[in-house]
Scaffold this motif. Structure first.
Motif, PDB file in Angstrom:
ATOM      1  N   ALA A 136     -35.786  42.386 123.070  1.00  0.00           N
ATOM      2  CA  ALA A 136     -34.998  42.097 124.264  1.00  0.00           C
ATOM      3  C   ALA A 136     -35.012  40.607 124.540  1.00  0.00           C
ATOM      4  CB  ALA A 136     -35.542  42.867 125.461  1.00  0.00           C
ATOM      5  N   VAL A 164     -36.758  47.076 119.013  1.00  0.00           N
ATOM      6  CA  VAL A 164     -35.724  46.279 119.673  1.00  0.00           C
ATOM      7  C   VAL A 164     -36.352  45.047 120.294  1.00  0.00           C
ATOM      8  CG1 VAL A 164     -34.087  46.221 121.610  1.00  0.00           C
ATOM      9  CG2 VAL A 164     -34.149  48.199 120.093  1.00  0.00           C
ATOM     10  N   ALA A 207     -38.320  51.777 119.640  1.00  0.00           N
ATOM     11  CA  ALA A 207     -36.953  52.291 119.607  1.00  0.00           C
ATOM     12  C   ALA A 207     -36.917  53.566 118.769  1.00  0.00           C
ATOM     13  CB  ALA A 207     -35.998  51.251 119.022  1.00  0.00           C
ATOM     14  N   ILE A 250     -31.279  53.909 118.986  1.00  0.00           N
ATOM     15  CA  ILE A 250     -30.394  53.281 117.998  1.00  0.00           C
ATOM     16  C   ILE A 250     -29.679  54.371 117.236  1.00  0.00           C
ATOM     17  CG2 ILE A 250     -30.245  51.630 116.106  1.00  0.00           C
ATOM     18  CD1 ILE A 250     -31.436  50.505 118.710  1.00  0.00           C
ATOM     19  N   VAL A 260     -31.685  44.421 117.258  1.00  0.00           N
ATOM     20  CA  VAL A 260     -32.376  45.495 116.546  1.00  0.00           C
ATOM     21  C   VAL A 260     -33.167  44.880 115.397  1.00  0.00           C
ATOM     22  CG1 VAL A 260     -32.118  47.599 115.197  1.00  0.00           C
ATOM     23  CG2 VAL A 260     -30.639  47.190 117.168  1.00  0.00           C
ATOM     24  N   ARG A 280     -39.893  46.166 121.329  1.00  0.00           N
ATOM     25  CA  ARG A 280     -40.019  47.386 122.121  1.00  0.00           C
ATOM     26  C   ARG A 280     -39.787  48.580 121.198  1.00  0.00           C
ATOM     27  NH1 ARG A 280     -36.603  46.271 127.726  1.00  0.00           N
ATOM     28  NH2 ARG A 280     -37.757  44.390 128.390  1.00  0.00           N
ATOM     29  N   VAL A 285     -26.238  50.736 119.599  1.00  0.00           N
ATOM     30  CA  VAL A 285     -27.340  50.809 120.564  1.00  0.00           C
ATOM     31  C   VAL A 285     -26.829  51.566 121.780  1.00  0.00           C
ATOM     32  CG1 VAL A 285     -28.947  49.511 121.998  1.00  0.00           C
ATOM     33  CG2 VAL A 285     -28.252  48.594 119.789  1.00  0.00           C
ATOM     34  N   SER A 316     -35.459  52.351 123.800  1.00  0.00           N
ATOM     35  CA  SER A 316     -34.081  52.199 123.340  1.00  0.00           C
ATOM     36  C   SER A 316     -33.779  53.258 122.293  1.00  0.00           C
ATOM     37  CB  SER A 316     -33.859  50.806 122.739  1.00  0.00           C
ATOM     38  OG  SER A 316     -34.056  49.796 123.697  1.00  0.00           O
ATOM     39  N   GLU A 375     -30.071  42.111 123.558  1.00  0.00           N
ATOM     40  CA  GLU A 375     -31.109  42.712 122.714  1.00  0.00           C
ATOM     41  C   GLU A 375     -30.666  42.699 121.253  1.00  0.00           C
ATOM     42  OE1 GLU A 375     -31.703  46.556 124.386  1.00  0.00           O
ATOM     43  OE2 GLU A 375     -29.650  47.218 124.047  1.00  0.00           O
ATOM     44  N   ASP A 424     -26.063  52.561 125.356  1.00  0.00           N
ATOM     45  CA  ASP A 424     -25.962  51.855 126.639  1.00  0.00           C
ATOM     46  C   ASP A 424     -26.566  52.761 127.711  1.00  0.00           C
ATOM     47  OD1 ASP A 424     -24.987  50.956 129.174  1.00  0.00           O
ATOM     48  OD2 ASP A 424     -23.494  49.758 128.122  1.00  0.00           O
ATOM     49  N   GLU A 425     -27.668  52.323 128.327  1.00  0.00           N
ATOM     50  CA  GLU A 425     -28.379  53.161 129.286  1.00  0.00           C
ATOM     51  C   GLU A 425     -27.498  53.554 130.460  1.00  0.00           C
ATOM     52  OE1 GLU A 425     -32.088  51.596 130.536  1.00  0.00           O
ATOM     53  OE2 GLU A 425     -32.762  51.094 128.509  1.00  0.00           O
TER      54      GLU A 425
END
Length: 376
Positions: free
Chosen positions: A366, A364, A263, A288, A353, A261, A299, A286, A351, A301-302
């Motif tokens: 997942a 990323v 990043a 980083i 990196v 994905r 990373v 994402s 996930e 954290d959403e």
């Protein structure tokens, strides 16, 4: 004067029914409670034989039987320790050696990376048992009659039998791993070697069960039950190996970069609002965080980022809502096959990196995408 020392790490909690008796070859030695059952059975079986060799011992004859069980399992420990020593020589981590009622097991982290490693890690165990058996057999010729000769005779026979039986070409026996290494070397596919050796192991299990049933019609009671337990052990181990082979085969065609994905990499002192703005513009899923020289360290954290009030995001550093990247969570973008499977098993995470050849953030991976690809 010496400086302050860190306290030694706490030993890992033991599984239920296990006892730690020491360390050998850098690994914990564990004994299953089932060993005491087999030691008692060995003492009962040897009791009449001890009476023949040394009459009049009474209950002490069973103590001799327990002593023989301890000597036998010390030989089994040498067998397993040889696996551990060779595995360590190849760079693998060996967590423990466990002695149980069917013998022993060595817990080695990861899978062999080449057929040569698989071969030597597997074959050294039976060779050690054969060497111990041959040494005991040599002592048998120079030992005077008595209880010591009885023990040496038992060790010679048991170790020679363990060495030969473990070379039977079927998983989960060592001989099955030797067969796997041979097929792997010929085909270039580890999972093909595992599949062949596992089906061979199932065949051995069926043969052992057939012999047990044949013996039962002859009126025997103890031996058929033992053989049926062994057959079940072989069938279960071979079936587990087949499952692993299927998973490895599914992983073999997966390249991490194909599932990456997008990043965004930002310095860890960038304001959260700015990091979110850049990620939206780049269409990145994402964020980083990196050091000043571009090394990834976290990373975002959403859920933690969403919890920050909008009016505060310009004043909060993005690092405050980032999870630290633990060892094993950064992978080369081209990692594939068994190496990727080993990483997922040794360091489970949601996930990972991915880094390019220059160590920059590529994207990323997942875990959900990886599982979906395997199923597909």
């Amino acid at each position: 004067m010496s400086g302050p020392q860190r306290p030694a790490p706490e030993p890992a909690p033991l599984p239920r029914g296990m006892f730690r008796i020491g360390r050998i070859a850098g690994s914990d030695v564990l004994v299953s409670s089932s060993w005491f059952l087999i030691a008692g059975l060995i003492a009962l079986i040897m009791g009449p034989r001890v009476d023949q060799v040394q009459p009049g011992l009474g209950g002490w004859k069973y103590v001799v039987g327990v002593a023989f069980a301890i000597a036998l399992y010390l030989a089994v420990l040498l067998h397993e320790a040889s696996h551990a020593v060779v595995a360590r020589r190849f760079g693998f981590t060996v967590h423990s050696i466990t002695l149980h009622f069917l013998g022993g097991a060595t817990a080695i982290e990861g899978e062999a990376r080449r057929p040569r490693q698989e071969f030597w890690i597997a074959v050294v165990g039976p060779l050690t048992s054969l060497a111990v058996g041959a040494a005991a057999l040599a002592l048998w010729f120079v030992t005077p009659s008595g209880l010591l000769l009885l023990v040496i005779e038992g060790l010679a026979g048991a170790n020679l039998m363990i060495g030969v039986l473990n070379l039977v070409p079927g998983l989960p026996l060592d001989g099955g791993r030797v067969l796997k290494a041979g097929v792997w070397a010929l085909t270039g596919q580890a999972h093909t070697g595992t599949t062949v050796a596992a089906w061979s192991g199932r065949g051995v299990a069926v043969l052992v069960a057939a012999v047990a049933l044949w013996w039962s019609f002859g009126g025997a009671v103890f031996n058929p039950l033992v053989l049926l337990v062994v057959a079940l052990f072989l069938w279960t181990g071979a079936s587990q190996a087949l499952t692993v082979a299927g998973i490895t085969r599914q992983f073999s065609g997966i390249v991490a970069s194909d599932l990456a994905r997008r990043a965004l990499a930002v310095p860890d002192d960038v304001p959260l609002a700015e990091a979110l703005r850049r990620a939206q513009e780049a269409g990145a899923g994402s964020i980083i965080t990196t050091t000043a020289d571009g090394r990834p360290i976290g990373v975002v954290d959403e859920s933690a980022a969403r919890a920050v009030p909008a009016e505060r995001t310009p004043w909060v550093a993005v690092a405050t809502v980032a999870r630290t990247l633990e060892p094993g969570l950064t992978l080369p973008m081209r990692i594939t096959g068994p190496a990727l499977l080993d990483t997922v098993r040794s360091t489970p995470a949601s996930e990972y990196v991915l880094l390019d050849d220059d160590g920059r953030v590529y994207g990323v991976l997942a875990a959900t995408d990886l599982i979906r690809a395997v199923r597909r």
